[in-house]
Scaffold this active site. Structure first.
Site, PDB file in Angstrom:
ATOM      1  N   CYS A  77       1.053  -5.392   0.386  1.00 37.93           N
ATOM      2  CA  CYS A  77       0.896  -4.035   0.927  1.00 37.93           C
ATOM      3  C   CYS A  77       1.536  -3.932   2.311  1.00 37.93           C
ATOM      4  O   CYS A  77       2.752  -4.078   2.418  1.00 37.93           O
ATOM      5  CB  CYS A  77      -0.570  -3.655   0.932  1.00 37.93           C
ATOM      6  SG  CYS A  77      -0.817  -1.891   1.216  1.00 37.93           S
ATOM      7  N   HIS A 175      -1.889  -4.115  -4.738  1.00 36.09           N
ATOM      8  CA  HIS A 175      -2.887  -5.143  -4.379  1.00 36.09           C
ATOM      9  C   HIS A 175      -3.201  -5.999  -5.605  1.00 36.09           C
ATOM     10  O   HIS A 175      -4.038  -5.628  -6.436  1.00 36.09           O
ATOM     11  CB  HIS A 175      -4.164  -4.476  -3.863  1.00 36.09           C
ATOM     12  CG  HIS A 175      -4.029  -3.913  -2.491  1.00 36.09           C
ATOM     13  ND1 HIS A 175      -4.263  -4.650  -1.359  1.00 36.09           N
ATOM     14  CD2 HIS A 175      -3.622  -2.698  -2.076  1.00 36.09           C
ATOM     15  CE1 HIS A 175      -4.050  -3.903  -0.285  1.00 36.09           C
ATOM     16  NE2 HIS A 175      -3.641  -2.716  -0.695  1.00 36.09           N
ATOM     17  N   GLU A 177      -4.917  -8.588  -5.836  1.00 33.79           N
ATOM     18  CA  GLU A 177      -6.322  -9.010  -5.791  1.00 33.79           C
ATOM     19  C   GLU A 177      -7.267  -7.909  -6.276  1.00 33.79           C
ATOM     20  O   GLU A 177      -8.462  -8.144  -6.480  1.00 33.79           O
ATOM     21  CB  GLU A 177      -6.696  -9.455  -4.377  1.00 33.79           C
ATOM     22  CG  GLU A 177      -6.896  -8.366  -3.365  1.00 33.79           C
ATOM     23  CD  GLU A 177      -5.604  -7.740  -2.836  1.00 33.79           C
ATOM     24  OE1 GLU A 177      -4.494  -8.075  -3.334  1.00 33.79           O
ATOM     25  OE2 GLU A 177      -5.692  -6.890  -1.937  1.00 33.79           O
TER      26      GLU A 177
HETATM   27  N1  LIG Z   1      -3.239   0.146   2.531  1.00 31.50           N
HETATM   28  C1  LIG Z   1      -2.524   0.108   3.638  1.00 31.50           C
HETATM   29  O1  LIG Z   1      -2.807  -0.637   4.550  1.00 31.50           O
HETATM   30  C2  LIG Z   1      -1.343   1.024   3.739  1.00 31.50           C
HETATM   31  C3  LIG Z   1      -0.228   0.452   4.548  1.00 31.50           C
HETATM   32  C4  LIG Z   1       0.594   1.526   5.233  1.00 31.50           C
HETATM   33  N2  LIG Z   1      -0.144   2.047   6.419  1.00 31.50           N
HETATM   34  C5  LIG Z   1       0.889   2.664   4.261  1.00 31.50           C
HETATM   35  O2  LIG Z   1       0.226   3.692   4.350  1.00 31.50           O
HETATM   36  O3  LIG Z   1       1.764   2.580   3.409  1.00 31.50           O
END
Ligand SMILES: NC(=O)CC[C@H](N)C(=O)O
Length: 193
Positions: A77, A175, A177
């Site tokens: 991510c 993700h 996980e």
């Molecule tokens: N889930 C997150 O941490 C998102 C990562 C980043 N801030 C985004 O919005 O793409």
């Protein structure tokens, strides 16, 4: 198998550790350079805002270390986004590992994208035995532009790179996980790289 999750004060650490425990592997959290260098596999986690996360990487000088690592590294991510050249989020210069930039979805779609979406993946070691259009779980408002390092694509607002690979460096926007059996298989594949 010695798995180290880079500790720079951001990230969904517990869920990543549980996912590896389910695979019979304990993943330790560390920002110690020698511990990181001795690892067999490395995870760069990330949740939150790019510029504050990069400030934390710089504060530990891990931004200098990460691009020099030679073992398999998986950015998850925001961790993947920080491995790109640049992110529009906070006008953040990245680690310049993946040759692409991170941009914000347009207001034509609900932002953040939060939920399951298909990951159209190329048959690479990281996606071994995973369906070509498998669902994975995503939560993000910014995306990596399609590029030659992309090994998977997702459609949301537009077609973007949802997984990247360059040499020993891998990144996934989703993700693993939190993506059930397919996500578990991806982490298993990562351990076998
Ligand atoms: N889930 C997150 O941490 C998102 C990562 C980043 N801030 C985004 O919005 O793409």
């Amino acid at each position: 198998m010695n798995v180290v999750i880079i500790d720079y004060g951001v990230g969904n650490i517990k869920s990543i550790q549980f996912a590896f425990e389910r695979l019979g592997t304990s993943a330790i959290l560390s920002q110690d350079v020698q511990t990181i260098l001795a690892a067999d596999k490395i995870i760069l986690p990330g949740v939150g805002e790019a510029s504050s996360a990069m400030r934390k990487l710089k504060a530990t000088q891990l931004d200098q270390l990460i691009p020099k690592l030679t073992q398999p590294v998986l950015g998850i991510c925001l961790g993947m986004q920080l491995m790109c050249n640049y992110s529009e989020e906070g006008k953040t210069n990245g680690l310049k590992i993946f040759d692409t930039q991170v941009k914000r979805f347009s207001n034509a779609v609900k932002v953040p994208q939060m939920g399951w979406n298909t990951i159209a993946n190329l048959k690479t070691k990281l996606f071994n035995t995973i369906n070509a259009n498998e669902y994975m779980y995503l939560v993000h408002s910014y995306y990596a532009e399609s590029c030659s390092d992309a090994i998977a694509f997702t459609e949301y607002d537009l077609k973007y790179a949802s997984a990247l690979n360059k040499d020993n460096f891998y990144g996934v926007q989703f993700h693993p996980e939190k993506s059930g059996i397919a996500g578990e298989q991806l982490l298993k594949n990562f351990l076998q790289l």
